[in-house]
Design an enzyme around this catalytic site. Structure first.
Site, mmCIF file in Angstrom:
data_model
loop_
_atom_site.group_PDB
_atom_site.id
_atom_site.type_symbol
_atom_site.label_atom_id
_atom_site.label_comp_id
_atom_site.label_asym_id
_atom_site.label_seq_id
_atom_site.Cartn_x
_atom_site.Cartn_y
_atom_site.Cartn_z
ATOM 1 N N THR A 1 -0.728 -9.162 1.516
ATOM 2 C CA THR A 1 -0.233 -7.840 1.072
ATOM 3 C C THR A 1 -0.678 -6.714 2.003
ATOM 4 O O THR A 1 0.110 -5.835 2.340
ATOM 5 C CB THR A 1 -0.769 -7.552 -0.359
ATOM 6 O OG1 THR A 1 -0.454 -8.665 -1.195
ATOM 7 C CG2 THR A 1 -0.167 -6.290 -0.921
ATOM 8 N N HIS B 1 9.045 -7.105 0.511
ATOM 9 C CA HIS B 1 8.655 -7.688 -0.777
ATOM 10 C C HIS B 1 9.187 -9.108 -0.832
ATOM 11 O O HIS B 1 10.292 -9.375 -0.360
ATOM 12 C CB HIS B 1 9.274 -6.890 -1.938
ATOM 13 C CG HIS B 1 9.284 -7.676 -3.222
ATOM 14 N ND1 HIS B 1 8.157 -7.834 -4.001
ATOM 15 C CD2 HIS B 1 10.246 -8.399 -3.825
ATOM 16 C CE1 HIS B 1 8.449 -8.610 -5.036
ATOM 17 N NE2 HIS B 1 9.716 -8.961 -4.952
ATOM 18 N N ARG C 1 6.216 -16.904 1.095
ATOM 19 C CA ARG C 1 5.065 -15.999 1.061
ATOM 20 C C ARG C 1 4.176 -16.172 2.297
ATOM 21 O O ARG C 1 3.568 -15.229 2.780
ATOM 22 C CB ARG C 1 4.250 -16.219 -0.221
ATOM 23 C CG ARG C 1 4.988 -15.806 -1.497
ATOM 24 C CD ARG C 1 4.994 -14.329 -1.744
ATOM 25 N NE ARG C 1 3.680 -13.784 -1.977
ATOM 26 C CZ ARG C 1 3.455 -12.552 -2.414
ATOM 27 N NH1 ARG C 1 4.471 -11.721 -2.669
ATOM 28 N NH2 ARG C 1 2.231 -12.115 -2.588
ATOM 29 N N PHE D 1 -1.619 3.025 -7.762
ATOM 30 C CA PHE D 1 -0.654 3.145 -6.665
ATOM 31 C C PHE D 1 0.808 3.076 -7.121
ATOM 32 O O PHE D 1 1.715 3.158 -6.301
ATOM 33 C CB PHE D 1 -0.925 2.055 -5.613
ATOM 34 C CG PHE D 1 -0.844 0.626 -6.136
ATOM 35 C CD1 PHE D 1 0.364 -0.039 -6.250
ATOM 36 C CD2 PHE D 1 -2.003 -0.041 -6.518
ATOM 37 C CE1 PHE D 1 0.433 -1.339 -6.733
ATOM 38 C CE2 PHE D 1 -1.957 -1.347 -7.005
ATOM 39 C CZ PHE D 1 -0.722 -1.999 -7.116
#
Ligand code: ATP
Ligand code: MG
Length: 145
Positions: A95, A119, A89, A56
């Site tokens: 993700t 991100h 996070r 990717f």
């Protein structure tokens, strides 16, 4: 502890910048640096260098340079380094948006793994490596209290 976030092109185009920053501010995480930038492949490649060679990787770079991003440094000095990274996070979420919990940024706004909104540095070492890719020291403020 300072950590890097990038509000990705998909989120900037959808007008989510304010909402995303609010999510962090609600946890008393402060913005120590912020800029709107058009990334080029070199900068995006430096950020995601650990993914070089993965299937990717090329499409990830294409996504990151597609239109402007908002790059920020978040200041979480009231927490120890590891807790600060893990709080950021946690606010960001998993993700893949289809697996991210509702209430996280990716869970609430993400569409697919390649349009996952934001991100965030994933460790203390990543934050230390990533911040200087985008900010000079003098571009970051220090809060006195
Ligand atoms: P980020 O580094 O963007 O904060 P992350 O740390 O949650 O995300 P990484 O494994 O570092 O996840 O992946 C970096 C980025 O690469 C992801 O944000 C996602 O857009 C893309 N990506 C990761 N895994 C895949 C995959 N299997 N297929 C397509 N894109 C992927
Ligand atoms: Mg990552």
């Amino acid at each position: 502890m300072k950590t890097l976030i990038i509000i990705r092109p998909d989120a900037v185009l959808r007008g989510l910048v304010g909402e995303i920053l609010t999510r962090f501010e609600k946890h008393s995480i402060r913005v120590a640096g912020l800029k709107v930038m058009q990334l080029d492949r070199e900068k995006a490649g430096e950020l995601y260098e650990i993914h070089k060679g993965k299937p990717f990787y090329e499409s990830l770079l294409n996504t990151m340079v597609a239109s402007p991003v908002v790059v920020g440094v978040l200041d979480t000095d009231v927490l120890d380094n590891k807790s600060a990274i893990s709080l950021v996070r946690k606010i960001v979420g998993a993700t893949d948006p289809s697996l991210a919990e509702m209430g996280t940024i990716r869970g609430d706004f993400g569409l697919r793994i390649d349009q996952n909104i934001i991100h965030a540095s994933d460790s203390v070492d990543s934050a230390v490596r990533e911040i200087p890719i985008f900010f000079k020291k003098e571009e970051l403020v220090k809060y006195k209290c």
